[in-house]
Design an enzyme around this catalytic site. Structure first.
Site, PDB file in Angstrom:
ATOM      1  CE1 TYR B 262      -3.571   2.678   0.722  1.00 50.96           C
ATOM      2  CE2 TYR B 262      -1.948   3.512   2.267  1.00 50.96           C
ATOM      3  CZ  TYR B 262      -3.111   3.683   1.540  1.00 50.96           C
ATOM      4  OH  TYR B 262      -3.786   4.870   1.644  1.00 50.96           O
ATOM      5  CG  ASP B 297      -9.533  -1.664   1.057  1.00 49.94           C
ATOM      6  OD1 ASP B 297      -8.857  -2.519   1.647  1.00 49.94           O
ATOM      7  OD2 ASP B 297      -9.473  -0.451   1.322  1.00 49.94           O
ATOM      8  CE  LYS B 369      -9.549  -3.906   5.020  1.00 51.97           C
ATOM      9  NZ  LYS B 369      -8.689  -2.714   4.958  1.00 51.97           N
TER      10      LYS B 369
END
Lengths: 248, 520
Positions: B262, B297, B369
């Site tokens: 990320y 995500d 998640k």
């Protein structure tokens, strides 16, 4: 000549009934007193026959209310002047041709989410190749060198990049705001560009869900773009503004 | 639970390729340490606080060693040597270095065996302290319970830790199972961890050890009152990943956002730095029993959720293997994905169901998640509430574990008190009303959902094959994740990457992984 007043108020199911809905939280535990406080607050906002249709105890000494009522105020349309960016929307191909004809070189657009903002959704929609909702982004324009700096770019860095890349336009995005920090961020950038002496050489625009053209002008930007803006809107404005200002 | 027929051989193959990809990276970076890894190690030795300029003492000591070219050996040895020579604690060493009265290159070298013995015993004490926190948590969970999945995960983000506490306690009373304190914008790019309780931040609150402690205490308090253990989450990401992991381990955080890629992709942090830091931070999270949440995500906020769905799955495979290499178990990996398809797309809900079920089945024991819609939230709060409802349905039907609550006011502002209330009410209504719907569903063989899931799996497997051949760093350079390109020598934090010398010493790797490095 005085324009004739055109009065308007909200519509629910019959003309001029003034129906509005409202919801808010009070820092009070739920009680009859809290509910009456909510109702009186609505009346002070100019809502008559205010009624609390739902109430909820949120815990920690807070309560939530949903109200309906009738707005007593009117708005006179003849007194409203909305400022909006003046330009003709062109298609991607038209914009590429326009740049070829008027400038004979590729234009450089730099985009960034500045300062505290980490949300690139808006700038990506305008800049990235694939664009948004079927509207191609600026990276897909043959005559535009589109540089997307992404999130949390400081005003210093953006100004530095503008100089280094001889930018023709800066596209600034402000998506998420808290306590109006976006206003401080946007002002800071303008100050920085002026201090560097490059403000006049650049078309400076800002976009985001909370941005209006009027606000943008107030803050010293050339244009502001709200929701439902696509790459061709921004590019059309920039190239036409450049011609208007005699930029080469 | 509903079930998709998936090609299990292809899943195994994808997993093996992901493992090879992770091992390749590990082999490239394991001969380096970083400034924040060394600072994290000093924090485990009890170094804390700031100097008179407000600079954290772990930074003061590590910068001192870095400047003297001594960091390649690791911070532990010179500090332990000074402790032994002067008969003082690690904190006193740091204070004297900060005051200028101690130069670590000027300390006469002590007996090597005795120095490492001292360091080793201090490291054991640190490990014992973390284990004690882990047990404290287990006892609380046993006594209070934790609710049932999908666990409602809520964010607070006022910027002021004391306001965050009020909002977090209110959210817990309304039904939240997990509270995440969003960090202030920009903290990920600070090369130090701020100190003490903080009351100012933008879009979030500084992650500091004191803020962790205050929020932990507040959640324990409300947990006792409502009879449910409330889990606390923060962000183990950015330039100080390992240090935040240490703070979380010491203050009993339960979850950490901790992704292997990320920071590289979305914060332009140097990739070598990130890979080293994520390894050390995950090792600490693993040892502390913390569940990590990965950030796939986020890809979908940039790239298209339908056409790029396989990149999420491929990244989850990679994140899983990096996690296993660092000692995390599958039960500690909250692999991330999101409900981000264009609401105008015909059958979009079917593709979301297919994706959610696919992830659930490929990672059966991972506390997956699931993130709510954000990209296509518009400011129309009424439609937004419905979009969130579809997300809630998908989550409960496919048995997602960690459920980040969607907010009807997404894209407008950070959640107000009643936004959170309305969103919890929405989720609880749907979870309760559809609790066992998943058990009643079978996907039609050869139908749209089955086909879609298998298509995404095939694409992910093909992508992993391609990455395995070129290497992960190269793949990131080609923009294979989130359509963003990053390069090995680019990004922030590269100056904090230091080659280890042959005598590099850090007792924690051995103590925390106890020889199970990568289980190899």
């Amino acid at each position: 000549m005085q324009a004739e007043a055109v009065r308007v108020k909200p519509y629910g199911d019959s003309m001029n009934d003034g129906m509005v809905q409202l919801s808010f939280t009070l820092p009070l535990p739920l009680s009859e007193v809290a509910q009456e406080a909510a109702r009186r607050l609505a009346e002070q906002m100019g809502i008559t026959e205010a009624s609390v249709v739902h109430r909820e105890d949120l815990g920690q000494g807070f309560s939530f209310f949903i109200l309906y009522g009738r707005c007593t105020h009117w708005v006179d349309l003849s007194q409203i002047a909305v400022t909006r960016a003046e330009y003709t929307v062109m298609s991607k191909d038209e914009i590429d041709n326009f740049i070829g004809q008027h400038f004979g070189r590729k234009l450089t657009f730099i985009g960034a989410c500045i300062e505290t903002d980490a949300h690139t959704v808006g700038i990506d929609a305008i800049m990235n190749m694939k664009g948004y909702n079927g509207h191609k982004g600026l990276e897909s324009y043959h005559q535009i060198n589109a540089i997307n700096l992404g999130a949390q770019v400081s005003s210093e860095e953006l100004a530095g990049r503008a100089i280094r890349h001889h930018a023709d336009a800066l596209l600034v995005s402000q998506v998420v705001t808290q306590k109006n920090v976006h206003l401080a961020n946007l002002t800071r950038l303008v100050d920085m560009l002026e201090a560097e002496g490059i403000r006049e050489r650049i078309v400076l625009v800002v976009g985001g869900p909370r941005i209006t053209h009027e606000l943008a002008k107030e803050l010293g930007y050339d244009a502001g773009f709200g929701p439902h803006t696509y790459a061709e809107h921004v590019a059309s404005f920039v190239v036409q503004e450049m011609v208007k200002r005699g930029m080469k | 639970m509903p079930h998709l027929s998936l090609d299990t051989e292809l899943i195994d193959q994808a997993r093996t390729r992901a493992r090879n990809i992770a091992v390749q990276v590990w082999e490239q970076v394991s001969s380096y340490t970083t400034t924040t890894v060394e600072r994290a190690t000093l924090r485990l030795f009890g170094v804390d606080g700031v100097n008179d300029q407000g600079v954290p003492l772990p930074n003061v000591v590590v910068d001192h060693l870095h400047k003297k070219g001594m960091l390649g050996k690791g911070a532990v040895y010179p500090v332990a040597n000074a402790m032994r020579f002067h008969g003082i604690t690690a904190q006193e060493v740091a204070l004297r270095v900060a005051g200028g009265s101690l130069h670590l290159d000027g300390v006469p070298p002590g007996d090597e065996g005795a120095v490492t013995e001292l360091a080793h015993s201090l490291a054991e004490q640190a490990c014992a302290a973390i284990q004690a926190k882990r047990e404290e948590k287990n006892k609380l969970v046993e006594r209070l319970g934790m609710g049932e999945p999908p666990y409602l995960y809520l964010i607070v983000a006022t910027g002021n830790i004391y306001e965050d506490i009020k909002q977090a306690q209110a959210a817990a009373r309304q039904g939240a199972d997990i509270i995440a304190v969003i960090r202030t914008t920009g903290q990920s790019l600070l090369d130090y961890v701020p100190y003490g309780a903080t009351t100012e931040g933008f879009g979030g609150t500084y992650a500091t050890q004191e803020n962790f402690r205050l929020m932990r205490r507040a959640l324990d308090e409300v947990g006792e009152q409502i009879g449910r253990y409330i889990r606390l989450t923060n962000y183990c990401s950015g330039l100080c990943m390992p240090e935040i992991a240490v703070m979380g381990a010491l203050e009993r955080l339960d979850m950490m956002l901790n992704d292997s890629m990320y920071g590289i992709i979305f914060r332009d942090i140097n990739m070598q730095r990130t890979f080293i830091d994520q390894f050390f931070s995950r090792m600490i999270n693993a040892y502390a029993g913390i569940v990590i949440n990965t950030g796939e995500d986020n890809y979908l906020t940039t790239a298209d959720a339908y056409t790029q769905a396989h990149t999420v799955l491929a990244s989850q495979f990679i994140n899983e293997q990096f996690g296993l290499l660092s000692g995390l178990t599958e039960e500690q990996m909250g692999l991330g994905h999101a409900f981000e398809m264009d609401p105008d797309m015909e059958d979009g809900f079917l593709w979301e169901l297919a994706q959610a079920q696919l992830v659930r089945q490929v990672f059966p024991t991972s506390p997956v998640k699931y993130m709510p819609p954000t990209k296509y939230m518009t400011g129309n709060i009424f439609k937004g509430h419905v979009q969130d409802a579809l997300f809630n349905v998908t989550s409960v039907v496919t048995g997602q574990t960690i459920h980040l609550l969607g907010m009807l006011t997404e894209a407008i502002h950070t959640p107000l008190l009643h936004d959170r209330y309305l969103s919890i009410e929405n989720a609880r209504y749907i979870f309760n009303n559809m609790r066992h719907l998943g058990e009643e569903i079978e996907f039609k063989p050869g139908g749209r959902i089955q086909k879609r899931a298998n298509q995404v799996l095939c694409q992910a497997a093909a992508m992993l094959m391609e990455i395995e051949a070129m290497g992960l760093m190269q793949a990131i350079g080609r923009g294979m994740f989130a359509d963003i390109c990053r390069f090995p020598e680019g990004g922030k934090g590269l100056s904090g990457v230091v080659p280890k010398t042959a005598d590099y010493y850090n007792p924690f790797t051995e103590l925390m992984l106890s020889g199970k490095l990568g289980g190899r």
